[in-house]
Design a protein around this motif. Sequence first.
Motif, PDB file in Angstrom:
ATOM      1  N   PHE A 204     -22.829 -24.985  31.870  1.00  0.00           N
ATOM      2  CA  PHE A 204     -22.840 -24.033  30.755  1.00  0.00           C
ATOM      3  C   PHE A 204     -22.050 -24.628  29.587  1.00  0.00           C
ATOM      4  CE2 PHE A 204     -21.617 -20.400  28.219  1.00  0.00           C
ATOM      5  CZ  PHE A 204     -22.804 -19.686  28.166  1.00  0.00           C
ATOM      6  N   VAL A 205     -22.686 -24.682  28.429  1.00  0.00           N
ATOM      7  CA  VAL A 205     -22.030 -25.293  27.265  1.00  0.00           C
ATOM      8  C   VAL A 205     -21.919 -24.284  26.125  1.00  0.00           C
ATOM      9  CG1 VAL A 205     -22.754 -27.652  27.811  1.00  0.00           C
ATOM     10  CG2 VAL A 205     -24.238 -26.205  26.411  1.00  0.00           C
ATOM     11  N   ALA A 206     -21.002 -24.574  25.203  1.00  0.00           N
ATOM     12  CA  ALA A 206     -20.800 -23.702  24.036  1.00  0.00           C
ATOM     13  C   ALA A 206     -20.456 -24.581  22.838  1.00  0.00           C
ATOM     14  CB  ALA A 206     -19.688 -22.701  24.318  1.00  0.00           C
ATOM     15  N   GLY A 207     -20.447 -23.938  21.666  1.00  0.00           N
ATOM     16  CA  GLY A 207     -20.112 -24.647  20.429  1.00  0.00           C
ATOM     17  C   GLY A 207     -21.356 -25.053  19.660  1.00  0.00           C
ATOM     18  N   TYR A 208     -21.173 -25.419  18.384  1.00  0.00           N
ATOM     19  CA  TYR A 208     -22.269 -25.850  17.510  1.00  0.00           C
ATOM     20  C   TYR A 208     -23.415 -24.811  17.561  1.00  0.00           C
ATOM     21  CZ  TYR A 208     -25.290 -29.114  14.978  1.00  0.00           C
ATOM     22  OH  TYR A 208     -26.097 -29.719  14.042  1.00  0.00           O
ATOM     23  N   GLY A 209     -23.034 -23.539  17.487  1.00  0.00           N
ATOM     24  CA  GLY A 209     -24.024 -22.456  17.473  1.00  0.00           C
ATOM     25  C   GLY A 209     -24.184 -21.753  18.803  1.00  0.00           C
ATOM     26  N   LEU A 210     -23.845 -22.447  19.910  1.00  0.00           N
ATOM     27  CA  LEU A 210     -24.021 -21.816  21.232  1.00  0.00           C
ATOM     28  C   LEU A 210     -22.778 -21.012  21.585  1.00  0.00           C
ATOM     29  CD1 LEU A 210     -25.459 -24.958  21.611  1.00  0.00           C
ATOM     30  CD2 LEU A 210     -26.278 -23.656  23.543  1.00  0.00           C
ATOM     31  N   ASP A 211     -23.018 -19.868  22.216  1.00  0.00           N
ATOM     32  CA  ASP A 211     -21.920 -18.925  22.454  1.00  0.00           C
ATOM     33  C   ASP A 211     -21.604 -18.760  23.929  1.00  0.00           C
ATOM     34  OD1 ASP A 211     -24.356 -17.514  23.130  1.00  0.00           O
ATOM     35  OD2 ASP A 211     -23.140 -15.702  23.210  1.00  0.00           O
ATOM     36  N   TYR A 212     -20.425 -18.188  24.178  1.00  0.00           N
ATOM     37  CA  TYR A 212     -20.198 -17.435  25.410  1.00  0.00           C
ATOM     38  C   TYR A 212     -19.697 -16.071  24.967  1.00  0.00           C
ATOM     39  CZ  TYR A 212     -18.145 -15.335  29.442  1.00  0.00           C
ATOM     40  OH  TYR A 212     -17.839 -14.416  30.410  1.00  0.00           O
ATOM     41  N   ASN A 213     -20.414 -15.004  25.367  1.00  0.00           N
ATOM     42  CA  ASN A 213     -20.049 -13.646  24.986  1.00  0.00           C
ATOM     43  C   ASN A 213     -19.930 -13.517  23.470  1.00  0.00           C
ATOM     44  OD1 ASN A 213     -19.544 -10.992  25.552  1.00  0.00           O
ATOM     45  ND2 ASN A 213     -17.366 -11.284  26.024  1.00  0.00           N
TER      46      ASN A 213
ATOM     47  N   TYR B  51     -18.765 -15.580  21.345  1.00  0.00           N
ATOM     48  CA  TYR B  51     -17.698 -16.391  20.766  1.00  0.00           C
ATOM     49  C   TYR B  51     -18.061 -17.878  20.855  1.00  0.00           C
ATOM     50  CZ  TYR B  51     -14.833 -12.173  20.972  1.00  0.00           C
ATOM     51  OH  TYR B  51     -14.352 -10.908  20.815  1.00  0.00           O
ATOM     52  N   TYR B  52     -17.246 -18.682  20.223  1.00  0.00           N
ATOM     53  CA  TYR B  52     -17.300 -20.157  20.291  1.00  0.00           C
ATOM     54  C   TYR B  52     -18.431 -20.779  19.476  1.00  0.00           C
ATOM     55  CZ  TYR B  52     -14.326 -19.097  24.303  1.00  0.00           C
ATOM     56  OH  TYR B  52     -13.353 -18.601  25.117  1.00  0.00           O
ATOM     57  N   ARG B  53     -19.248 -19.971  18.800  1.00  0.00           N
ATOM     58  CA  ARG B  53     -20.357 -20.554  18.035  1.00  0.00           C
ATOM     59  C   ARG B  53     -19.832 -21.462  16.924  1.00  0.00           C
ATOM     60  NH1 ARG B  53     -25.031 -17.916  19.718  1.00  0.00           N
ATOM     61  NH2 ARG B  53     -24.885 -15.691  20.112  1.00  0.00           N
ATOM     62  N   ASN B  54     -18.628 -21.167  16.448  1.00  0.00           N
ATOM     63  CA  ASN B  54     -18.068 -21.922  15.318  1.00  0.00           C
ATOM     64  C   ASN B  54     -17.388 -23.227  15.732  1.00  0.00           C
ATOM     65  OD1 ASN B  54     -16.213 -20.207  16.598  1.00  0.00           O
ATOM     66  ND2 ASN B  54     -14.800 -20.315  14.878  1.00  0.00           N
ATOM     67  N   LEU B  55     -17.324 -23.536  17.020  1.00  0.00           N
ATOM     68  CA  LEU B  55     -16.748 -24.825  17.415  1.00  0.00           C
ATOM     69  C   LEU B  55     -17.660 -25.940  16.893  1.00  0.00           C
ATOM     70  CD1 LEU B  55     -15.741 -24.152  21.144  1.00  0.00           C
ATOM     71  CD2 LEU B  55     -14.225 -24.267  19.157  1.00  0.00           C
ATOM     72  N   PRO B  56     -17.105 -26.938  16.204  1.00  0.00           N
ATOM     73  CA  PRO B  56     -17.971 -27.983  15.634  1.00  0.00           C
ATOM     74  C   PRO B  56     -18.532 -28.946  16.674  1.00  0.00           C
ATOM     75  CG  PRO B  56     -15.785 -27.935  14.580  1.00  0.00           C
ATOM     76  CD  PRO B  56     -15.701 -27.080  15.800  1.00  0.00           C
ATOM     77  N   ASP B  57     -17.905 -29.005  17.866  1.00  0.00           N
ATOM     78  CA  ASP B  57     -18.364 -29.918  18.920  1.00  0.00           C
ATOM     79  C   ASP B  57     -19.094 -29.114  20.006  1.00  0.00           C
ATOM     80  OD1 ASP B  57     -16.796 -31.885  17.566  1.00  0.00           O
ATOM     81  OD2 ASP B  57     -15.014 -31.138  18.628  1.00  0.00           O
ATOM     82  N   ILE B  58     -19.867 -29.807  20.835  1.00  0.00           N
ATOM     83  CA  ILE B  58     -20.512 -29.162  21.982  1.00  0.00           C
ATOM     84  C   ILE B  58     -19.600 -29.386  23.179  1.00  0.00           C
ATOM     85  CG2 ILE B  58     -22.535 -29.155  23.492  1.00  0.00           C
ATOM     86  CD1 ILE B  58     -24.146 -30.118  21.003  1.00  0.00           C
TER      87      ILE B  58
END
Length: 211
Positions: free
Chosen positions: A174-183, A185-192
């Motif tokens: 399961f990954v997050a960041g660079y648009g992908l979320d958990y709940n 959140y985390y969409r704004n992280l610039p890295d995956i």
Amino acid sequence: MHVARPHVDESPTDPDIAAVLFDRDTIAARVKSLAQRIADDWRAYTEAEHHAADLTLVPILTGSFIFVADLIRCLPMRLQIRLLSISSYPGPATTSRGPQVQAGLGNLPASLEGAHLLLVDDILDSGRTLAMAVDLLRQRRPASLRTAVLLRKDRPEARAFPVDYVCFDIPDVFVAGYGLDYNDYYRNLPDIVTLRPEVFSPSAPHENAPC
Ligand code: 5GP
Ligand code: MG
């Protein structure tokens, strides 16, 4: 004129990161080279067809919004955007609950007859989201339909699903960041990134906290 580079301080979500899979520079380089391939294929396609056509990108919201924003700024052809909103991971789910079209969101017209479509999603996992989106688009009778994903998971269903463009192949995590979320959140992280296991436990302090 001197424009100051914004300095980004450590984010409160940084301690939640377990590992960085792809950093922002790697992502930017891969998105640029993917755009180059899309542009080359598009040029060859339109030359072979002897007509000047426009491209219509159909990003699947919400996860692909950053990917598509970066991608279109590397694409030189005339293009339009039609949004499609499909969700499979409601709230804190980390396994798919089955894709659902989010009514009222997006701006997909009833007919896309004659349009040249490029469907764009963040991640190819079971393939159910893309299959549903491809069906929805085919019903609208486009002249052509291609598919692009930022990430493809290393699982049999994903590898078996036909896609035209993949930015990165990743392990089945399961990954997050660079648009992908958990709940959400985390969409704004610039890295995956991958997230620390504590984040997924119900007692996580910021889960369901107001933004
Ligand atoms: P599929 O329908 O292929 O199983 O799943 C695709 C959708 O599920 C993606 O568009 C994405 O929204 C969500 N998804 C699948 N895997 C992940 C993941 O590892 N992280 C996040 N944030 N979303 C995922
Ligand atoms: Mg999605």
